[in-house]
Write a protein that holds these residues in place. Structure first.
Motif, short mmCIF file in Angstrom:
data_model
loop_
_atom_site.label_atom_id
_atom_site.label_comp_id
_atom_site.label_asym_id
_atom_site.label_seq_id
_atom_site.Cartn_x
_atom_site.Cartn_y
_atom_site.Cartn_z
N GLY A 1 -10.00 3.74 -4.42
CA GLY A 1 -9.80 5.20 -5.33
C GLY A 1 -8.17 4.22 -5.81
O GLY A 1 -7.67 3.05 -5.58
N LEU A 2 -7.47 5.75 -5.89
CA LEU A 2 -6.03 5.57 -6.55
C LEU A 2 -5.45 5.66 -5.21
O LEU A 2 -4.65 6.52 -5.27
CB LEU A 2 -6.17 6.60 -7.46
N ASN A 3 -4.96 4.59 -4.85
CA ASN A 3 -4.70 4.37 -3.44
C ASN A 3 -2.57 4.49 -4.34
O ASN A 3 -2.81 2.92 -4.55
CB ASN A 3 -4.84 4.12 -2.56
N VAL A 4 -1.58 5.16 -4.08
CA VAL A 4 -1.06 4.31 -4.89
C VAL A 4 -0.17 4.08 -3.10
O VAL A 4 1.66 4.08 -3.27
CB VAL A 4 0.25 5.54 -5.28
N GLY A 5 -0.48 4.16 -2.05
CA GLY A 5 0.95 4.03 -1.09
C GLY A 5 1.58 2.23 -0.60
O GLY A 5 0.91 1.59 -0.36
N LEU A 6 2.81 2.64 -1.18
CA LEU A 6 3.13 1.16 -0.76
C LEU A 6 3.37 1.01 0.31
O LEU A 6 3.31 -0.19 0.93
CB LEU A 6 4.60 1.48 -1.91
N GLY A 7 3.33 1.89 1.69
CA GLY A 7 3.61 1.35 3.07
C GLY A 7 2.15 1.53 3.72
O GLY A 7 2.10 0.47 4.69
N SER A 8 1.08 1.59 2.69
CA SER A 8 -0.05 1.69 3.56
C SER A 8 -0.61 0.03 3.87
O SER A 8 -0.05 -1.24 3.47
CB SER A 8 -0.95 2.34 2.48
N GLY A 9 -1.61 -0.03 3.88
CA GLY A 9 -2.24 -2.05 3.84
C GLY A 9 -2.97 -2.21 3.06
O GLY A 9 -3.52 -3.08 3.74
N ASP A 10 -3.43 -1.44 2.51
CA ASP A 10 -4.19 -1.50 0.94
C ASP A 10 -3.25 -3.23 0.18
O ASP A 10 -2.01 -3.59 0.61
CB ASP A 10 -3.95 -0.89 0.03
N ALA A 11 -4.40 -4.25 -0.60
CA ALA A 11 -3.90 -4.88 -0.96
C ALA A 11 -2.68 -4.91 -2.52
O ALA A 11 -2.21 -3.72 -3.10
CB ALA A 11 -4.93 -5.32 -1.92
N ARG A 12 -1.66 -5.34 -2.29
CA ARG A 12 -0.48 -4.59 -2.70
C ARG A 12 -0.40 -5.00 -4.40
O ARG A 12 -0.50 -3.64 -5.61
CB ARG A 12 0.53 -5.91 -2.21
N ALA A 13 -1.17 -6.23 -4.59
CA ALA A 13 -1.84 -6.05 -5.62
C ALA A 13 -2.69 -4.58 -6.83
O ALA A 13 -2.74 -4.42 -7.65
CB ALA A 13 -2.95 -6.81 -6.66
#
Length: 268
Positions: free
Chosen positions: A41-53
């Motif tokens: 979904g709408l993860n906006v966490g720049l500090g998370s391990g999610d793909a930056r793009a």
């Protein structure tokens, strides 16, 4: 992936009163984002391990929903402090380390990230001053609410003219804490004992209790002299709509997403 949907922010009836004065806000959910897996979904966490793009695309979608340029969706390096900063323009490469921000400049969307902590949005429609605060237990206890209000007053806001809304955060029924946590609050103010309910959870250790962060935060807003509203939505219980740090921890997951809440003075 949720590429085919738009973000679906939740509105506070109290802050909606300011819409006619050109103040827009939204407590965003997981809906309308492109992230997958733990971050669906709408993860906006720049500090998370999610793909930056994916995170950057999600933030672009939030900025578009708020009617601002991509670089005008502002978020802080949150650190569970009682520090509030004034913002006048988009941030340079390094974001300020603080937990609240205020502005009287149109076109800047003030955003706070959360995944159980309380996002609080503030507006004084007459003075045209807004604020946003990340109120976890540490920030709430140490004074982030009051610091935000005082920062707004320095820009011309009147305390009695400020409306504040607490967005989705963890509910008392899902926020069990240990005796040292309870002691910290009660030592700060004996009346804080009212925000704890003794735990009867099977296997709980002595002195554990359930903490009502939502009520504690709203009461601090009210005691500070502003009008307050609480959405009353639990991030832990509602997995379909919200990310939750504590839920992820209980499941042994390696990371978690963050949702955003934002407010903006619209351009004249």
């Amino acid at each position: 992936m949720l590429n085919d949907t738009r973000p679906e922010p939740i509105r506070s009836p109290l802050l909606e009163e300011a819409a006619s004065e050109g103040i827009a806000h939204g407590f965003f959910t997981r809906a309308g984002g492109v992230s997958d897996g733990l971050y669906r979904g709408l993860n906006v966490g720049l500090g998370s391990g999610d793909a930056r793009a994916a995170v950057e695309e999600n933030r672009r979608r939030v900025a578009r929903e708020m009617g601002v340029a991509e670089d005008a969706l502002l978020t802080l390096h949150q650190c569970h402090s009682a520090d509030a900063v004034e913002v006048k323009a988009p941030f340079p490469a390094v974001r300020p380390k603080a937990d609240a921000m205020v502005t009287n400049k149109p076109g800047l969307a003030l955003g706070v990230l959360a995944a159980d902590c309380g996002p609080v949005l503030f507006a004084d429609p007459e003075a045209r001053v807004i604020g946003a605060a990340h109120a976890g237990w540490q920030g709430a206890l140490s004074g982030i609410i009051e610091a935000t209000i005082e920062a707004m007053e320095r820009l011309g806001a009147r305390r009695q003219g400020i409306a504040a809304a607490l967005g989705p955060s963890i509910s008392r029924d899902n926020y069990e804490v240990g005796p040292e946590f309870v002691a910290r609050f009660v030592e700060a103010d004996p009346s804080n004992e009212a925000y704890f309910r003794a735990s009867s959870t099977k296997g709980s250790r002595e002195g554990h209790a359930f903490f009502d962060l939502n009520l504690y935060t709203v009461d601090r807003l009210t005691r500070a002299g502003v009008r307050a509203h609480m959405l009353g939505l639990c991030t832990y219980a509602d997995e379909e709509r919200f990310f939750s740090y504590r839920r992820a921890t209980h499941r042994g997951e390696t990371d978690y997403g963050r949702q955003i809440s934002a407010i903006v003075l619209e351009n004249d």
